[in-house]
Write a protein that holds these residues in place. Structure first.
Motif, PDB file in Angstrom:
ATOM      1  N   ALA A 184       0.849  -1.191   0.000  1.00 50.13           N
ATOM      2  CA  ALA A 184       0.000   0.000   0.000  1.00 50.13           C
ATOM      3  C   ALA A 184       0.884   1.239   0.000  1.00 50.13           C
ATOM      4  O   ALA A 184       2.035   1.199   0.446  1.00 50.13           O
ATOM      5  N   GLY A 185       0.331   2.337  -0.474  1.00 56.00           N
ATOM      6  CA  GLY A 185       1.107   3.572  -0.478  1.00 56.00           C
ATOM      7  C   GLY A 185       0.232   4.796  -0.599  1.00 56.00           C
ATOM      8  O   GLY A 185      -0.902   4.728  -1.081  1.00 56.00           O
ATOM      9  N   ASP A 186       0.763   5.928  -0.147  1.00 55.82           N
ATOM     10  CA  ASP A 186       0.082   7.218  -0.265  1.00 55.82           C
ATOM     11  C   ASP A 186      -1.314   7.166   0.357  1.00 55.82           C
ATOM     12  O   ASP A 186      -2.279   7.681  -0.190  1.00 55.82           O
ATOM     13  N   TRP A 187      -1.373   6.547   1.533  1.00 56.12           N
ATOM     14  CA  TRP A 187      -2.646   6.315   2.215  1.00 56.12           C
ATOM     15  C   TRP A 187      -2.864   7.270   3.391  1.00 56.12           C
ATOM     16  O   TRP A 187      -3.886   7.180   4.079  1.00 56.12           O
ATOM     17  N   GLY A 188      -1.935   8.214   3.631  1.00 54.77           N
ATOM     18  CA  GLY A 188      -1.901   8.933   4.886  1.00 54.77           C
ATOM     19  C   GLY A 188      -2.895  10.058   5.075  1.00 54.77           C
ATOM     20  O   GLY A 188      -2.552  11.115   5.622  1.00 54.77           O
ATOM     21  N   MET A 189      -4.111   9.881   4.657  1.00 57.72           N
ATOM     22  CA  MET A 189      -5.185  10.853   4.865  1.00 57.72           C
ATOM     23  C   MET A 189      -6.451  10.079   5.208  1.00 57.72           C
ATOM     24  O   MET A 189      -6.820   9.143   4.497  1.00 57.72           O
ATOM     25  N   ARG A 190      -7.110  10.475   6.287  1.00 53.71           N
ATOM     26  CA  ARG A 190      -8.329   9.769   6.687  1.00 53.71           C
ATOM     27  C   ARG A 190      -9.497  10.269   5.822  1.00 53.71           C
ATOM     28  O   ARG A 190     -10.338  11.063   6.255  1.00 53.71           O
ATOM     29  N   SER A 191      -9.535   9.789   4.616  1.00 52.84           N
ATOM     30  CA  SER A 191     -10.574  10.142   3.655  1.00 52.84           C
ATOM     31  C   SER A 191     -11.531   8.974   3.486  1.00 52.84           C
ATOM     32  O   SER A 191     -11.259   7.850   3.944  1.00 52.84           O
ATOM     33  N   GLY A 192     -12.628   9.213   2.808  1.00 48.59           N
ATOM     34  CA  GLY A 192     -13.570   8.132   2.542  1.00 48.59           C
ATOM     35  C   GLY A 192     -12.944   7.009   1.749  1.00 48.59           C
ATOM     36  O   GLY A 192     -13.147   5.827   2.063  1.00 48.59           O
ATOM     37  N   VAL A 193     -12.154   7.353   0.729  1.00 44.14           N
ATOM     38  CA  VAL A 193     -11.541   6.296  -0.084  1.00 44.14           C
ATOM     39  C   VAL A 193     -10.423   5.595   0.688  1.00 44.14           C
ATOM     40  O   VAL A 193     -10.178   4.402   0.475  1.00 44.14           O
TER      41      VAL A 193
ATOM     42  N   PHE B   3      -5.255   9.199  -0.867  1.00 43.91           N
ATOM     43  CA  PHE B   3      -5.116  10.653  -0.840  1.00 43.91           C
ATOM     44  C   PHE B   3      -6.189  11.260  -1.740  1.00 43.91           C
ATOM     45  O   PHE B   3      -6.220  11.017  -2.940  1.00 43.91           O
ATOM     46  N   MET B   4      -7.087  12.044  -1.150  1.00 43.69           N
ATOM     47  CA  MET B   4      -8.213  12.574  -1.910  1.00 43.69           C
ATOM     48  C   MET B   4      -8.461  14.026  -1.528  1.00 43.69           C
ATOM     49  O   MET B   4      -8.820  14.324  -0.390  1.00 43.69           O
ATOM     50  N   THR B   5      -8.196  14.910  -2.475  1.00 44.46           N
ATOM     51  CA  THR B   5      -8.503  16.323  -2.262  1.00 44.46           C
ATOM     52  C   THR B   5      -9.435  16.872  -3.338  1.00 44.46           C
ATOM     53  O   THR B   5      -9.915  17.980  -3.219  1.00 44.46           O
ATOM     54  N   GLY B   6      -9.672  16.093  -4.384  1.00 41.50           N
ATOM     55  CA  GLY B   6     -10.516  16.560  -5.475  1.00 41.50           C
ATOM     56  C   GLY B   6     -10.318  15.709  -6.701  1.00 41.50           C
ATOM     57  O   GLY B   6      -9.708  14.633  -6.644  1.00 41.50           O
ATOM     58  N   ALA B   7     -10.803  16.206  -7.820  1.00 41.72           N
ATOM     59  CA  ALA B   7     -10.788  15.411  -9.052  1.00 41.72           C
ATOM     60  C   ALA B   7      -9.375  15.082  -9.508  1.00 41.72           C
ATOM     61  O   ALA B   7      -9.153  14.081 -10.177  1.00 41.72           O
ATOM     62  N   GLY B   8      -8.392  15.908  -9.160  1.00 46.05           N
ATOM     63  CA  GLY B   8      -7.022  15.684  -9.615  1.00 46.05           C
ATOM     64  C   GLY B   8      -6.192  14.836  -8.684  1.00 46.05           C
ATOM     65  O   GLY B   8      -4.969  14.745  -8.852  1.00 46.05           O
ATOM     66  N   ALA B   9      -6.803  14.214  -7.692  1.00 42.46           N
ATOM     67  CA  ALA B   9      -6.037  13.440  -6.715  1.00 42.46           C
ATOM     68  C   ALA B   9      -5.360  12.233  -7.353  1.00 42.46           C
ATOM     69  O   ALA B   9      -4.268  11.846  -6.954  1.00 42.46           O
ATOM     70  N   LEU B  10      -6.008  11.625  -8.332  1.00 42.99           N
ATOM     71  CA  LEU B  10      -5.396  10.529  -9.079  1.00 42.99           C
ATOM     72  C   LEU B  10      -4.696  11.081 -10.315  1.00 42.99           C
ATOM     73  O   LEU B  10      -5.124  12.080 -10.892  1.00 42.99           O
ATOM     74  N   HIS B  11      -3.625  10.421 -10.732  1.00 44.47           N
ATOM     75  CA  HIS B  11      -2.797  10.914 -11.818  1.00 44.47           C
ATOM     76  C   HIS B  11      -3.170  10.245 -13.140  1.00 44.47           C
ATOM     77  O   HIS B  11      -3.453   9.044 -13.174  1.00 44.47           O
ATOM     78  N   GLN B  12      -3.121  11.011 -14.199  1.00 43.56           N
ATOM     79  CA  GLN B  12      -3.369  10.475 -15.534  1.00 43.56           C
ATOM     80  C   GLN B  12      -2.119   9.784 -16.071  1.00 43.56           C
ATOM     81  O   GLN B  12      -0.998  10.055 -15.637  1.00 43.56           O
ATOM     82  N   VAL B  13      -2.326   8.913 -17.040  1.00 44.37           N
ATOM     83  CA  VAL B  13      -1.242   8.092 -17.589  1.00 44.37           C
ATOM     84  C   VAL B  13      -0.691   8.727 -18.862  1.00 44.37           C
ATOM     85  O   VAL B  13      -1.451   9.168 -19.734  1.00 44.37           O
ATOM     86  N   VAL B  14       0.642   8.778 -18.948  1.00 46.22           N
ATOM     87  CA  VAL B  14       1.304   9.270 -20.156  1.00 46.22           C
ATOM     88  C   VAL B  14       1.108   8.249 -21.276  1.00 46.22           C
ATOM     89  O   VAL B  14       1.380   7.056 -21.080  1.00 46.22           O
ATOM     90  N   PRO B  15       0.646   8.658 -22.445  1.00 53.28           N
ATOM     91  CA  PRO B  15       0.467   7.698 -23.550  1.00 53.28           C
ATOM     92  C   PRO B  15       1.793   7.095 -23.996  1.00 53.28           C
ATOM     93  O   PRO B  15       2.819   7.773 -24.000  1.00 53.28           O
TER      94      PRO B  15
END
Length: 340
Positions: free
Chosen positions: A28-37, A295-307
């Motif tokens: 697991a990684g980048d989990w350090g926020m008590r968010s819903g996800v 980690f969830m702060t908004g729509a940009g919290a997850l990263h898009q993939v480089v083609p």
């Protein structure tokens, strides 16, 4: 760093016997926020740990957003870790040990306090800011070898070998030492160029010491030649198709050659909030990024993939974790989304 010695006994959890050929663990990684996800991901991890009889968890850093912890008594240890990764319906997960790396957000706070917390929590395994652990998962044969790194000092340029002090302070966004590091935050606007130079010198010395330790451990494992898995864990990625951070260029010069020269089997990282696997044909070293812990702060919290990223075998822009299954000759990983 802490050197390996006697193989650690992680226990025989969920009724597993060491006579069994197969062992399981989670990453697991980048989990350090008590968010819903984060809570959904944690509950899914607890269910999968029981189903697979996981013997330990690897954590690839950013254990506490966004500013780390202040001290060993920081309430975040309980709120973000102990309470989130607990289920009254299945308290057995509380006995599963976590082997944890530090991330850049952890270095914005008091990283030493996370090492100190290992003395207060039976499942928080961080004996130093970087360390080796040898896990005796099988009754016969070699242990599984973990080399857990502290990559935040490794991403900064050396001054003046690689950059001027001004370039290091302003021109390297992945190097947070001068803007958001624990000491820089305490100095604030009172920081002088002499302070920055002192920070740069101390960081370079720490990075050199860690790389020397890593080569020493890898050399010892190569000489030992016991056939056991060698898994290296860090926070920043060596290979990553994320459009936000991507691969750390400095690692191609210093870190990657060490892992390839001494035959490491896999490098696990986070930092990029994405789940991915990169592997070049014919190479021994596999690269995994597991940054979907919650980690969830908004729509940009997850990263898009480089083609068309080279040698990318899998990428998922979702929250989740890895479930690994290991025998002494085969290592299989599954990507598990927070929805299962």
């Amino acid at each position: 760093g802490v050197r390996g010695g006697e193989a650690e006994e992680p226990g025989e959890l969920y009724g597993r016997s060491k006579e069994e050929a197969r062992a399981a663990f989670l990453v697991a990684g980048d989990w350090g926020m008590r968010s819903g996800v984060q809570l959904l991901t944690a509950q899914r991890m607890i269910r999968e740990a029981r189903r697979r009889r996981a013997q330990f968890v690897l954590s690839v850093g950013d254990n506490f957003y966004s500013w780390g912890v202040e001290s060993v008594r920081d309430p975040a240890f309980r709120a973000v870790f102990e309470d989130s990764f607990h289920s009254d319906a299945d308290p057995a997960f509380d006995a599963v040990p976590w082997f944890l790396a530090l991330g850049n957000h952890d270095h914005r706070g008091n990283a030493a306090a996370q090492v100190e917390y290992a003395g207060r929590s039976g499942r928080w395994r961080m004996p130093a800011q970087y360390f080796r652990a040898d896990l005796a998962l099988w009754a016969q044969g070699p242990p599984l070898h973990l080399l857990v790194l502290d990559t935040t000092p490794l991403v900064c340029p050396r001054v003046p070998a690689d950059a001027s002090l001004e370039e290091a302070v302003y021109g390297h966004p992945e190097c947070e030492l001068f803007a958001w590091g624990w000491e820089a935050r305490r100095l604030g606007e009172l920081a002088t160029w002499a302070d920055y130079q002192r920070m740069a010198d101390a960081n370079a010395a720490a990075a050199d010491a860690q790389l020397a330790w890593l080569e020493q451990e890898l050399h010892a494992l190569q000489a030992q030649d016991d056939g056991g898995w060698v898994l290296v864990v860090g926070h920043h990625a060596m290979e990553s198709a994320s459009a936000v951070h991507g691969p750390i260029a400095r690692f191609a010069v210093e870190l990657r050659p060490l892992l390839e020269r001494y035959g490491a089997d896999a490098y696990f990282a986070g930092h990029d909030h994405i789940m991915q696997h990169v592997h070049a044909p014919g190479a021994r070293l596999h690269h995994f990024v597991c940054g979907g812990g919650g980690f969830m702060t908004g729509a940009g919290a997850l990263h898009q993939v480089v083609p068309r990223y080279p040698n990318l075998l899998h990428a998922s822009t979702t929250f989740g974790f890895f479930a690994a299954s290991a025998t002494q000759s085969q290592l299989d990983l599954e990507f598990i989304s927070y929805r299962g």
